[in-house]
Design a protein around this motif. Sequence first.
Motif, mmCIF file in Angstrom:
data_model
loop_
_atom_site.group_PDB
_atom_site.id
_atom_site.type_symbol
_atom_site.label_atom_id
_atom_site.label_comp_id
_atom_site.label_asym_id
_atom_site.label_seq_id
_atom_site.Cartn_x
_atom_site.Cartn_y
_atom_site.Cartn_z
ATOM 1 N N LYS A 631 49.888 30.614 -59.306
ATOM 2 C CA LYS A 631 49.812 31.537 -58.329
ATOM 3 C C LYS A 631 49.613 32.948 -59.012
ATOM 4 C CE LYS A 631 52.224 33.517 -54.378
ATOM 5 N NZ LYS A 631 52.851 34.794 -55.023
ATOM 6 N N GLY A 632 50.481 33.204 -60.056
ATOM 7 C CA GLY A 632 50.188 34.387 -60.780
ATOM 8 C C GLY A 632 48.830 34.698 -61.429
ATOM 9 N N ASP A 633 48.601 33.434 -62.116
ATOM 10 C CA ASP A 633 47.167 33.579 -62.749
ATOM 11 C C ASP A 633 46.035 33.892 -61.609
ATOM 12 O OD1 ASP A 633 48.228 32.880 -64.994
ATOM 13 O OD2 ASP A 633 47.858 30.771 -64.853
ATOM 14 N N VAL A 634 45.964 33.336 -60.490
ATOM 15 C CA VAL A 634 45.298 33.623 -59.488
ATOM 16 C C VAL A 634 45.268 34.976 -59.213
ATOM 17 C CG1 VAL A 634 44.408 33.125 -57.122
ATOM 18 C CG2 VAL A 634 45.081 31.122 -58.569
ATOM 19 N N GLN A 635 46.387 35.749 -58.882
ATOM 20 C CA GLN A 635 46.530 37.141 -58.479
ATOM 21 C C GLN A 635 46.145 37.770 -59.586
ATOM 22 O OE1 GLN A 635 50.889 36.684 -57.763
ATOM 23 N NE2 GLN A 635 50.494 37.447 -55.667
ATOM 24 N N ALA A 636 46.306 37.522 -61.047
ATOM 25 C CA ALA A 636 45.706 38.355 -61.969
ATOM 26 C C ALA A 636 44.284 38.214 -62.070
ATOM 27 C CB ALA A 636 46.128 37.822 -63.312
ATOM 28 N N LEU A 637 43.768 37.021 -61.638
ATOM 29 C CA LEU A 637 42.115 36.832 -61.743
ATOM 30 C C LEU A 637 41.568 37.871 -60.559
ATOM 31 C CD1 LEU A 637 39.662 35.498 -62.659
ATOM 32 C CD2 LEU A 637 40.277 33.758 -61.042
ATOM 33 N N LEU A 638 42.387 37.832 -59.369
ATOM 34 C CA LEU A 638 41.684 38.645 -58.210
ATOM 35 C C LEU A 638 42.119 40.102 -58.383
ATOM 36 C CD1 LEU A 638 42.718 36.529 -55.348
ATOM 37 C CD2 LEU A 638 40.267 36.554 -56.542
ATOM 38 N N ALA A 639 43.010 40.378 -59.033
ATOM 39 C CA ALA A 639 43.353 41.933 -59.118
ATOM 40 C C ALA A 639 42.319 42.772 -59.381
ATOM 41 C CB ALA A 639 44.536 42.091 -60.254
ATOM 42 N N PRO A 640 42.156 44.121 -58.811
ATOM 43 C CA PRO A 640 43.384 44.803 -58.161
ATOM 44 C C PRO A 640 43.215 44.452 -56.588
ATOM 45 C CG PRO A 640 41.302 46.177 -58.314
ATOM 46 C CD PRO A 640 41.183 45.180 -59.094
ATOM 47 N N LEU A 641 42.559 43.396 -56.135
ATOM 48 C CA LEU A 641 42.546 43.027 -54.838
ATOM 49 C C LEU A 641 43.904 42.253 -54.669
ATOM 50 C CD1 LEU A 641 38.930 41.739 -54.285
ATOM 51 C CD2 LEU A 641 39.936 43.788 -53.468
ATOM 52 N N GLN A 642 44.441 42.402 -53.371
ATOM 53 C CA GLN A 642 45.757 41.714 -53.066
ATOM 54 C C GLN A 642 45.349 40.427 -51.938
ATOM 55 O OE1 GLN A 642 48.727 42.346 -54.544
ATOM 56 N NE2 GLN A 642 47.808 43.935 -55.701
ATOM 57 N N ALA A 643 45.888 39.406 -52.577
ATOM 58 C CA ALA A 643 45.399 38.194 -51.646
ATOM 59 C C ALA A 643 46.682 37.843 -51.090
ATOM 60 C CB ALA A 643 44.793 37.284 -52.187
ATOM 61 N N SER A 644 46.876 37.088 -49.891
ATOM 62 C CA SER A 644 47.955 36.540 -49.312
ATOM 63 C C SER A 644 47.785 34.979 -49.431
ATOM 64 C CB SER A 644 47.865 36.860 -47.917
ATOM 65 O OG SER A 644 46.885 36.361 -47.022
ATOM 66 N N PHE A 645 49.051 34.283 -49.690
ATOM 67 C CA PHE A 645 49.092 32.757 -49.702
ATOM 68 C C PHE A 645 49.828 32.283 -48.759
ATOM 69 C CE2 PHE A 645 48.479 35.107 -53.886
ATOM 70 C CZ PHE A 645 47.519 34.129 -54.601
ATOM 71 N N GLU A 646 49.039 31.437 -47.882
ATOM 72 C CA GLU A 646 49.788 30.696 -46.995
ATOM 73 C C GLU A 646 49.742 29.324 -46.868
ATOM 74 O OE1 GLU A 646 47.277 31.989 -43.549
ATOM 75 O OE2 GLU A 646 47.591 33.987 -43.937
ATOM 76 N N PRO A 647 50.831 28.705 -46.351
ATOM 77 C CA PRO A 647 50.958 27.387 -46.602
ATOM 78 C C PRO A 647 49.655 26.457 -45.888
ATOM 79 C CG PRO A 647 53.141 28.192 -45.746
ATOM 80 C CD PRO A 647 52.235 29.032 -45.849
ATOM 81 N N ALA A 648 49.368 25.300 -46.750
ATOM 82 C CA ALA A 648 48.311 25.043 -46.189
ATOM 83 C C ALA A 648 48.061 23.363 -46.700
ATOM 84 C CB ALA A 648 47.015 25.661 -46.787
ATOM 85 N N GLU A 649 47.205 22.598 -46.299
ATOM 86 C CA GLU A 649 47.239 21.286 -46.750
ATOM 87 C C GLU A 649 45.829 21.161 -47.423
ATOM 88 O OE1 GLU A 649 47.675 18.220 -43.849
ATOM 89 O OE2 GLU A 649 49.839 18.858 -43.678
ATOM 90 N N HIS A 650 45.607 20.277 -48.553
ATOM 91 C CA HIS A 650 44.612 19.936 -49.144
ATOM 92 C C HIS A 650 44.242 18.469 -49.626
ATOM 93 C CE1 HIS A 650 41.377 20.119 -52.437
ATOM 94 N NE2 HIS A 650 41.013 21.094 -51.902
ATOM 95 N N PRO A 651 43.425 17.911 -49.245
ATOM 96 C CA PRO A 651 43.385 16.430 -49.659
ATOM 97 C C PRO A 651 43.854 15.893 -51.092
ATOM 98 C CG PRO A 651 41.206 17.008 -49.421
ATOM 99 C CD PRO A 651 41.967 18.139 -49.028
ATOM 100 N N ALA A 652 43.562 17.127 -52.045
ATOM 101 C CA ALA A 652 44.079 16.747 -53.561
ATOM 102 C C ALA A 652 45.461 17.064 -54.066
ATOM 103 C CB ALA A 652 42.997 17.252 -54.391
#
Length: 816
Positions: A631-652
């Motif tokens: 999750k930290g790597d994803v935040q660093a990839l998107l920076a300086p944009l700030q994304a939110s992370f919400e509980p979800a389901e994914h088949p994999a």
Amino acid sequence: MQFPESWLRQYCNPPLSTQALADTLTMAGLEVEELDPVAPPFTGIVVGEIKEAVQHPDADRLRVCQVDVGGPELLSIVCGAPNARVGIRVPCATVGAELPPGPDGKPFKIKVGKLRGVPSFGMLCSAKELGVDEDASGLLELPLDAPLGQNLREYLNLDDTLFTLKLTPNLAHCLSVYGVARELSALTGAPLAALEFPHASVGHQDSLPVEIQAPDLCGRFSGRIVRGVNTQVKTPQWMVDRLARCGQRSVAPLVDISNYVMFELGQPTHIFDLDKIHGGLQVRWGQAGEQLKLLNGSTVTVDGQVGVIADANGLESLAGIMGGDATAVSDGTQNIYIEAAFWWPKAVAGRSRRFNFSTDAGHRFERGVDPAHTVQVIERITELVLQICGTADTTCGPITDVQPNVPAPKQVQLRVARAAKVIGMPVTQQQCLDALNGLGLPAVAVGSEAVAVTAPTFRFDINLEEDLIEEVARMIGYEQLPTSKPLAPIAPKLLSENRRSPFTVRHLLAGLGYQETINFSFVEEKWEQTLAANKDPIRLLNPIASHLSVMRSSLLGSLLQVLKFNLDRKAARVRVFELGRVFFKDAAVEESDTTVQGFDQPMRVAGLAYGSNAPLQWGVQDGRVDFFDVKGDVQALLAPLQASFEPAEHPAMHPGRCARVVLAGQEIGHVGELHPQWCQQWDLPQAPVMFELALQAVLQRPVPQFTPVPKHQAVERDIAVVVKESVTHAQLMAAVHAAVPAQTLRSAVLFDVFRPKKLKPGEVASAGALAHDEKSLAVRLTLGRQAEALTDADIDAAMQAVIAALAEQLGAKLRG
């Protein structure tokens, strides 16, 4: 394609050396990949006949042979070959002869020797000792009419050279010796020998009824019945040698004749045992579940995409690919049916790969075979059958020729000015006419600036003006083209400031410790159904492998395959990523230069981390990578944009360890741990953590805006509140930011989370302790304004607003 030089020169013999001939073909686009001698160098070997063979007095496995080599005296030669016997003619190396070089590279010279006390004045040779074959089981037996004493190289034409051509798919008309000769004649001006197809006399009127039910499969079908053939004869040595020098072993006379004509004229044919055919022949598409045992011994199951030839009892052949075992000719065959057909290239292309084999016939038909000469080819085969397998009782029937769908002649026009522009040098209309007509492409002048060509039936590659330009350039000679640097205006394309390039994303991920992988866009169907929950994937009509049958709609399956590959090779830590396209069916997508109608092809970026969360070192304690690391790597990839992370389901992904990534209110992807059931199926000792994001969202980058450094010092206040376990970090931050104006609140950071310990049975919680469904969250608020300092009243008001908002929205209370 491989063939001997002597066969080529039989049809076109320009005054060029072997090397010059090869260079001429290569510079015309027919790349000569290899030039190999038919046999290695040797001298002094002649044709000899064994006149006497008696047992060696002191060796059970040796014979003392008296050999006639056409000289005044017989040569006494000791030989250990098991087939050394009186009456056969064999290669004889006389005293002073040199055999091909051995492993040390030196030739072996024959001298007078003694074997167990008996003098030997030469050596009788096997095919392997001469380097012409791998057979070392006995002496090389020559035809009984071989001239005694003649030099073996001259008799067997061993000074010939094998040409191996590497042809591109558009040169199907050169997949025969005569086709190459036709090109060579056009290139050198040497005369091309005309083909002669003598008509066999018709001795009976029998014919086999043929019904073509699929004109889109077969455009022309010709055949003839020949009765009273002798299939137990031996294939002539000259045909065996030519087939061997084309890379084809001799099988049986009828099969050899069919193969010989295919290499000679480029038309694959098939010879049936007439007595094994029940009723007539039907040419149609296969039906699901039908089976056929082929000549190679394998049994295949066809469907409606594979063309077949059938009779009243079932399937007989795979159309344009291979014949069936049920109607194959054998030593007992007496009556045959010769077939030559034109199969549409699209109806044959890719069918062989479905059954995991390829054939010379399929290789030619899927590129295009001349439909105009099927009758002449049957006449040529009939001529060879009568010559080799004919008897006094052999009779031929009339040729039946069914033509339901023969290709129409294609008209293509060439503009001389366009040709000059593409080729890069001035050309005239007459040059274009001479080049095209020389290649057998009927060309006529259209005005003074163009040339019109009616493509002949053997040129399936002539469809566009550029095809004719290529032919003109080949005939002029690529070596004649001037060397000039191209001139073109260069207009730099600048990337917008609010976008970053895919290469920047690659560098960012590499900086985070990930390595890029590149994988096929086609994957196993079960991946799509399980890892991507895609029940209707895009299927490939012609997959390169049977298991890679659909287009992927997710990059995760490819990354898991890379992980498994590395783990199987004892890799302890794996971090990989991929930028690539995924594919969906979408009726809303319209056709354009960059899109295909009905299919969406968005770009995605995906990553996978497995093993320890940091490389091995002494300063950091080793730990497994978890959700928050990625999750930290994803935040660093998107920076300086700030994304939110919400509980979800994914088949994999793990149902409780998966979140959807939301940016500006839009879902752009998922991050999470691999589902336990897939860990078990892939036999993974540890669950990897993965993410997959829409690349277009990742490429967004806000333009930096100048903000002056605040003149006044900021104020920091900590606040700890008790909330329910279900309250998320996002809800907490939203409440804090809504309570304090943006010009006052510089930042809010969660710096501590406290949960009560589980009580043991019988243990009582202390007064004021947190309940089991509660947790304590501590937040540090940084307050300050740009133009003025905050007063105590301002700070207290802000704190009270935050406490009130938390209590109202989240039911929070200050921790005592």
